[in-house]
Motif scaffolding. Structure first.
Motif, PDB file in Angstrom:
ATOM      1  N   ASP A  59      53.530 -16.294  97.070  1.00 40.21           N
ATOM      2  CA  ASP A  59      52.899 -15.214  96.299  1.00 40.21           C
ATOM      3  C   ASP A  59      51.406 -15.112  96.617  1.00 40.21           C
ATOM      4  O   ASP A  59      50.552 -15.151  95.726  1.00 40.21           O
ATOM      5  CB  ASP A  59      53.102 -15.417  94.795  1.00 40.21           C
ATOM      6  CG  ASP A  59      54.536 -15.097  94.371  1.00 40.21           C
ATOM      7  OD1 ASP A  59      55.228 -14.398  95.130  1.00 40.21           O
ATOM      8  OD2 ASP A  59      54.954 -15.547  93.299  1.00 40.21           O
ATOM      9  N   TYR A  60      51.105 -14.964  97.897  1.00 42.04           N
ATOM     10  CA  TYR A  60      49.720 -14.919  98.335  1.00 42.04           C
ATOM     11  C   TYR A  60      49.120 -13.540  98.161  1.00 42.04           C
ATOM     12  O   TYR A  60      49.768 -12.515  98.427  1.00 42.04           O
ATOM     13  CB  TYR A  60      49.622 -15.293  99.812  1.00 42.04           C
ATOM     14  CG  TYR A  60      49.945 -16.731 100.122  1.00 42.04           C
ATOM     15  CD1 TYR A  60      49.215 -17.771  99.543  1.00 42.04           C
ATOM     16  CD2 TYR A  60      50.974 -17.050 101.001  1.00 42.04           C
ATOM     17  CE1 TYR A  60      49.505 -19.092  99.833  1.00 42.04           C
ATOM     18  CE2 TYR A  60      51.272 -18.372 101.298  1.00 42.04           C
ATOM     19  CZ  TYR A  60      50.537 -19.382 100.711  1.00 42.04           C
ATOM     20  OH  TYR A  60      50.827 -20.698 100.999  1.00 42.04           O
ATOM     21  N   ASP A  61      47.849 -13.501  97.766  1.00 39.81           N
ATOM     22  CA  ASP A  61      47.038 -12.320  97.983  1.00 39.81           C
ATOM     23  C   ASP A  61      46.316 -12.517  99.312  1.00 39.81           C
ATOM     24  O   ASP A  61      46.565 -13.503 100.019  1.00 39.81           O
ATOM     25  CB  ASP A  61      46.066 -12.074  96.825  1.00 39.81           C
ATOM     26  CG  ASP A  61      45.082 -13.225  96.602  1.00 39.81           C
ATOM     27  OD1 ASP A  61      44.999 -14.148  97.455  1.00 39.81           O
ATOM     28  OD2 ASP A  61      44.385 -13.203  95.573  1.00 39.81           O
ATOM     29  N   THR A  62      45.423 -11.599  99.678  1.00 37.68           N
ATOM     30  CA  THR A  62      44.795 -11.678 100.999  1.00 37.68           C
ATOM     31  C   THR A  62      44.008 -12.964 101.171  1.00 37.68           C
ATOM     32  O   THR A  62      44.154 -13.677 102.175  1.00 37.68           O
ATOM     33  CB  THR A  62      43.873 -10.464 101.226  1.00 37.68           C
ATOM     34  OG1 THR A  62      44.625  -9.267 101.034  1.00 37.68           O
ATOM     35  CG2 THR A  62      43.311 -10.478 102.646  1.00 37.68           C
ATOM     36  N   ALA A  82      47.998  -7.090  99.064  1.00 32.79           N
ATOM     37  CA  ALA A  82      47.145  -6.461  98.050  1.00 32.79           C
ATOM     38  C   ALA A  82      47.730  -6.645  96.653  1.00 32.79           C
ATOM     39  O   ALA A  82      46.998  -6.777  95.664  1.00 32.79           O
ATOM     40  CB  ALA A  82      46.981  -4.974  98.360  1.00 32.79           C
ATOM     41  N   ALA A  83      49.066  -6.697  96.582  1.00 36.04           N
ATOM     42  CA  ALA A  83      49.729  -6.888  95.290  1.00 36.04           C
ATOM     43  C   ALA A  83      49.765  -8.358  94.872  1.00 36.04           C
ATOM     44  O   ALA A  83      50.133  -8.675  93.731  1.00 36.04           O
ATOM     45  CB  ALA A  83      51.149  -6.336  95.350  1.00 36.04           C
ATOM     46  N   GLY A  84      49.392  -9.252  95.789  1.00 32.35           N
ATOM     47  CA  GLY A  84      49.391 -10.675  95.479  1.00 32.35           C
ATOM     48  C   GLY A  84      50.771 -11.282  95.399  1.00 32.35           C
ATOM     49  O   GLY A  84      50.981 -12.283  94.701  1.00 32.35           O
ATOM     50  N   THR A  85      51.710 -10.717  96.161  1.00 31.19           N
ATOM     51  CA  THR A  85      53.096 -11.194  96.086  1.00 31.19           C
ATOM     52  C   THR A  85      53.661 -11.562  97.445  1.00 31.19           C
ATOM     53  O   THR A  85      54.878 -11.658  97.598  1.00 31.19           O
ATOM     54  CB  THR A  85      53.992 -10.103  95.460  1.00 31.19           C
ATOM     55  OG1 THR A  85      53.947  -8.917  96.271  1.00 31.19           O
ATOM     56  CG2 THR A  85      53.543  -9.770  94.046  1.00 31.19           C
ATOM     57  N   TYR A  86      52.811 -11.780  98.447  1.00 31.08           N
ATOM     58  CA  TYR A  86      53.325 -11.984  99.801  1.00 31.08           C
ATOM     59  C   TYR A  86      53.858 -13.396 100.008  1.00 31.08           C
ATOM     60  O   TYR A  86      53.195 -14.383  99.661  1.00 31.08           O
ATOM     61  CB  TYR A  86      52.234 -11.695 100.838  1.00 31.08           C
ATOM     62  CG  TYR A  86      52.737 -11.796 102.262  1.00 31.08           C
ATOM     63  CD1 TYR A  86      53.725 -10.935 102.729  1.00 31.08           C
ATOM     64  CD2 TYR A  86      52.261 -12.773 103.122  1.00 31.08           C
ATOM     65  CE1 TYR A  86      54.211 -11.024 104.022  1.00 31.08           C
ATOM     66  CE2 TYR A  86      52.733 -12.878 104.421  1.00 31.08           C
ATOM     67  CZ  TYR A  86      53.709 -11.996 104.861  1.00 31.08           C
ATOM     68  OH  TYR A  86      54.200 -12.101 106.148  1.00 31.08           O
ATOM     69  N   ALA A 127      39.409  -1.665 103.567  1.00 28.14           N
ATOM     70  CA  ALA A 127      38.111  -2.234 103.936  1.00 28.14           C
ATOM     71  C   ALA A 127      37.884  -3.590 103.278  1.00 28.14           C
ATOM     72  O   ALA A 127      37.320  -4.506 103.893  1.00 28.14           O
ATOM     73  CB  ALA A 127      36.992  -1.270 103.560  1.00 28.14           C
ATOM     74  N   GLY A 128      38.315  -3.740 102.033  1.00 25.84           N
ATOM     75  CA  GLY A 128      38.129  -5.014 101.356  1.00 25.84           C
ATOM     76  C   GLY A 128      38.899  -6.127 102.038  1.00 25.84           C
ATOM     77  O   GLY A 128      38.374  -7.232 102.221  1.00 25.84           O
ATOM     78  N   GLN A 129      40.142  -5.841 102.450  1.00 25.92           N
ATOM     79  CA  GLN A 129      40.916  -6.836 103.183  1.00 25.92           C
ATOM     80  C   GLN A 129      40.276  -7.124 104.538  1.00 25.92           C
ATOM     81  O   GLN A 129      40.204  -8.275 104.970  1.00 25.92           O
ATOM     82  CB  GLN A 129      42.355  -6.347 103.369  1.00 25.92           C
ATOM     83  CG  GLN A 129      43.192  -6.394 102.101  1.00 25.92           C
ATOM     84  CD  GLN A 129      44.609  -5.901 102.322  1.00 25.92           C
ATOM     85  OE1 GLN A 129      44.825  -4.877 102.974  1.00 25.92           O
ATOM     86  NE2 GLN A 129      45.583  -6.616 101.776  1.00 25.92           N
ATOM     87  N   ALA A 130      39.806  -6.078 105.206  1.00 22.16           N
ATOM     88  CA  ALA A 130      39.172  -6.259 106.512  1.00 22.16           C
ATOM     89  C   ALA A 130      37.950  -7.163 106.396  1.00 22.16           C
ATOM     90  O   ALA A 130      37.713  -8.025 107.261  1.00 22.16           O
ATOM     91  CB  ALA A 130      38.789  -4.906 107.107  1.00 22.16           C
ATOM     92  N   ILE A 173      43.196  -8.986 113.384  1.00 20.12           N
ATOM     93  CA  ILE A 173      43.732  -8.528 112.105  1.00 20.12           C
ATOM     94  C   ILE A 173      42.697  -7.779 111.261  1.00 20.12           C
ATOM     95  O   ILE A 173      43.046  -6.895 110.474  1.00 20.12           O
ATOM     96  CB  ILE A 173      44.341  -9.711 111.326  1.00 20.12           C
ATOM     97  CG1 ILE A 173      45.314  -9.190 110.280  1.00 20.12           C
ATOM     98  CG2 ILE A 173      43.278 -10.620 110.753  1.00 20.12           C
ATOM     99  CD1 ILE A 173      46.199 -10.276 109.696  1.00 20.12           C
ATOM    100  N   ALA A 174      41.410  -8.100 111.425  1.00 14.69           N
ATOM    101  CA  ALA A 174      40.389  -7.410 110.628  1.00 14.69           C
ATOM    102  C   ALA A 174      40.330  -5.933 110.999  1.00 14.69           C
ATOM    103  O   ALA A 174      40.320  -5.059 110.119  1.00 14.69           O
ATOM    104  CB  ALA A 174      39.032  -8.070 110.828  1.00 14.69           C
TER     105      ALA A 174
END
Length: 371
Positions: free
Chosen positions: A148-151, A140-144, A187-190, A177-178
């Motif tokens: 540096d991935y977001d969803t 969600a933070a865009g740092t994965y 919910a937005g990520q799902a 994962i959903a």
């Protein structure tokens, strides 16, 4: 329903005293015990202990801990056993000790679901909180990860990794994962993960089974992912290279397509366009996921229409078990080869998970449905 006569024959055999010694739950126990034996432990290396190798290797594979250990969790939910849940907890620790070069935890697509289920089984929020902090919040933070991935970016990276030969596995990657994102209130990520499932169904290809891996495993994963989230209608699948699912827009029709692909002996093949399947065509992993998908579809639809196919599939899976070790062969054409991930997935598929509190025939154990 398909294969009713064949299923009835299996049920009759199971009811005759002494006719069949192994039930699905007994086979699941032997498989769970095999996983306990195969788990790496007591080496003192946190990047190895709690994991599994693919088969008989020496180094734990970082991407199979979740799908392997979920079999232990599902078995524990029914039968109990401190050793099974302890092994699953060790697997979660292993996952959290598997990192990218920047130190962030390297999750496979099935690990978040596994950690959630482990929290439900133990009542310990440690495991679910790990996933929240280490995965969903970081996305969600865009740092994965080092990218540096977001969803959306991470979904795209998974899709890119599953291209060419592996493109049919895209919906399978997102099969659990959903609904897990829903659990965390994301919910937005799902929604993005569900769209990843649908996008993967749109790119299914059944034309070249020698060069493109299992379409049926991909479709089973997609069916399961939609069903777990309770999505019963969706935009029509636009898969020009897969006539079997092209145009399908309901969970019922997608589940019925999976049923239409079941062999008379209860198995599912790796590919949908096999007319006269040989032993090498029948796949233990595909059968396990088809069972999990149909089970989830029945729950989502509030029905029990796929019970016969599920039972027939479970009884075929029993025939894939090695009588000495308890592990499961990847196919009847590969007797002697046992894959730990596949064994965990088979254990999960053998364990019944009804939609409400029931008494199981084996020992009268009570089970509460856990997704």
């Amino acid at each position: 329903m398909k294969n009713v006569a064949a299923v009835s024959a299996v049920v009759l055999m199971l009811c005759v005293s002494g006719a069949i010694a192994v039930t699905p739950m007994q086979a699941a126990k032997a498989g769970a015990d095999y996983l306990l034996d195969q788990q790496i432990k007591n080496t003192g290396d946190i990047t190895q202990d709690g994991g599994w190798t693919w088969d008989n290797g020496t180094t734990a594979a970082s991407n199979i801990a979740g799908p392997t250990a979920i079999g232990l969790v599902r078995y524990y939910n029914v039968a109990g056993g401190a050793n099974y849940i302890a092994a699953a907890q060790a697997a979660s620790d292993f996952i959290s000790n598997t990192t990218y070069p920047n130190g962030e935890v390297r999750y496979s697509t099935s690990d978040p679901y596994f950690n959630w289920q482990l929290t439900l089984a133990t009542g310990d929020n440690t495991y679910a909180n790990r996933t929240k902090v280490e995965f969903f919040d970081t996305l969600a933070a865009g740092t994965y990860s080092s990218g540096d991935y977001d969803t959306a970016g991470w979904i795209g990276a998974v899709q890119s990794a599953r291209t060419g030969t592996w493109q049919n596995l895209r919906p399978w990657e997102f099969s659990s994962i959903a609904v897990t994102a829903d659990y965390y209130g994301n919910a937005g990520q799902a929604d993005l993960f569900e769209q990843g499932i649908l996008d993967g169904l749109n790119t299914q290809d059944d034309r070249t089974p020698d060069t493109v891996y299992s379409d049926l495993l991909g479709i089973a994963g997609g069916l399961r992912g939609l069903a777990l989230r309770g999505t019963t209608t969706f935009a029509a699948i636009d898969s020009e290279n897969h006539s079997g699912i092209d145009g399908i827009s309901t969970l019922t029709d997608l589940a019925d397509y999976m049923v239409s692909q079941q062999n008379l002996d209860g198995s599912w093949n790796r590919h949908s366009n096999v007319v006269d399947p040989e032993d090498s065509d029948k796949r233990t992993q595909t059968t396990a996921y088809a069972i999990l998908a149909l089970e989830a579809a029945d729950e989502a639809l509030g029905t029990n229409v796929y019970a016969d196919e599920i039972l027939l599939g479970r009884n075929w899976l029993i025939t894939m078990q090695d009588a000495v070790s308890g592990g499961f062969y990847s196919s009847p054409g590969e007797a002697g080869y046992i894959n730990n991930e596949v064994t965990g997935e088979v254990v999960a598929a053998l364990v019944p998970e009804p939609a409400s509190l029931v008494l199981l025939a084996m020992g009268g154990l009570a089970l509460i449905r856990r997704r």
